[in-house]
Design a protein around this motif. Sequence first.
Motif, mmCIF file in Angstrom:
data_model
loop_
_atom_site.group_PDB
_atom_site.id
_atom_site.type_symbol
_atom_site.label_atom_id
_atom_site.label_comp_id
_atom_site.label_asym_id
_atom_site.label_seq_id
_atom_site.Cartn_x
_atom_site.Cartn_y
_atom_site.Cartn_z
ATOM 1 N N SER B 99 14.096 -6.637 -3.199
ATOM 2 C CA SER B 99 13.107 -5.966 -3.902
ATOM 3 C C SER B 99 11.589 -6.139 -3.177
ATOM 4 O O SER B 99 11.029 -7.427 -2.856
ATOM 5 C CB SER B 99 12.853 -6.462 -5.406
ATOM 6 O OG SER B 99 11.783 -5.810 -6.097
ATOM 7 N N GLY B 100 11.077 -5.253 -3.035
ATOM 8 C CA GLY B 100 9.687 -5.295 -2.413
ATOM 9 C C GLY B 100 9.546 -5.296 -0.968
ATOM 10 O O GLY B 100 8.465 -5.460 -0.550
ATOM 11 N N VAL B 101 10.595 -5.532 -0.228
ATOM 12 C CA VAL B 101 10.648 -5.706 1.089
ATOM 13 C C VAL B 101 11.426 -4.569 1.885
ATOM 14 O O VAL B 101 12.518 -4.467 1.567
ATOM 15 C CB VAL B 101 11.134 -7.046 1.561
ATOM 16 C CG1 VAL B 101 11.286 -7.113 2.984
ATOM 17 C CG2 VAL B 101 10.349 -8.095 0.771
ATOM 18 N N ASN B 102 10.728 -3.845 2.598
ATOM 19 C CA ASN B 102 11.322 -2.598 2.873
ATOM 20 C C ASN B 102 11.428 -2.035 4.524
ATOM 21 O O ASN B 102 11.598 -0.979 4.650
ATOM 22 C CB ASN B 102 11.437 -1.282 1.959
ATOM 23 C CG ASN B 102 9.999 -0.913 1.801
ATOM 24 O OD1 ASN B 102 9.107 -1.389 2.451
ATOM 25 N ND2 ASN B 102 9.692 0.141 1.006
ATOM 26 N N GLU B 103 10.676 -2.662 5.141
ATOM 27 C CA GLU B 103 10.594 -2.549 6.455
ATOM 28 C C GLU B 103 11.854 -2.399 7.052
ATOM 29 O O GLU B 103 12.598 -3.646 6.841
ATOM 30 C CB GLU B 103 9.647 -3.194 7.113
ATOM 31 C CG GLU B 103 9.730 -4.636 7.301
ATOM 32 C CD GLU B 103 9.046 -5.510 6.441
ATOM 33 O OE1 GLU B 103 8.965 -5.285 5.372
ATOM 34 O OE2 GLU B 103 8.607 -6.699 6.600
#
Lengths: 112, 115
Positions: B99-103
């Motif tokens: 969650s919150g990390v999407n690179e």
Amino acid sequence: EDKVVQSPLSLVVHEGDTVTLNCSYEVTNFRSLLWYKQEKKAPTFLFMLTSSGIEKKSGRLSSILDKKELFSILNITATQTGDSAIYLCALSIIQGAQKLVFGQGTRLTINP
Amino acid sequence: EPEVTQTPSHQVTQMGQEVILRCVPISNHLYFYWYRQILGQKVEFLVSFYNNEISEKSEIFDDQFSVERPDGSNFTLKIRSTKLEDSAMYFCASRPGTSGVNEQFFGPGTRLTVL
């Protein structure tokens, strides 16, 4: 349809100059905007921006997002020949698996 | 530092032949992607894969394309009967899914040339 437009498409400057690359977008379900640097092969990650007005900085590179006007800029100060590359702007959307929608890129050439 | 790897780096094939492009995503990543870039054009999304199934695909990803995760490490893209217009650079990417990390992290690409 989600759309990402980068400008200029091509830019040639001298070493030491400062450059500003632009990315404007139209998208539904915005999650984040990402900048990548593409040299000969894989795009390499530079920044991810999710909030307006907060500058992200890494050495001589910095980037900021304006979610009201729907654009982002990537600044490079004191350019070096190693900065020569294609710079890609991409959008990540909330729905699904968060695919990336890319712009056409800005080809930056730094001459010594 | 962990990275996405792809093989081969360059594949030349005859029109109508089947090709399989291979990728090893970063371990413990949960989302996997294929993109392609035709020479001089934008990077385009093809397909995403999560939890052992396709989660999204583009219009480009027609019945000639398929993806598979045959074991715990490889992620493959198969083109059943290649066409001239399939010539492009194919990039694999993976994402943690936290969650919150999407690179997304990209591999070096496979250049496919269809003759």
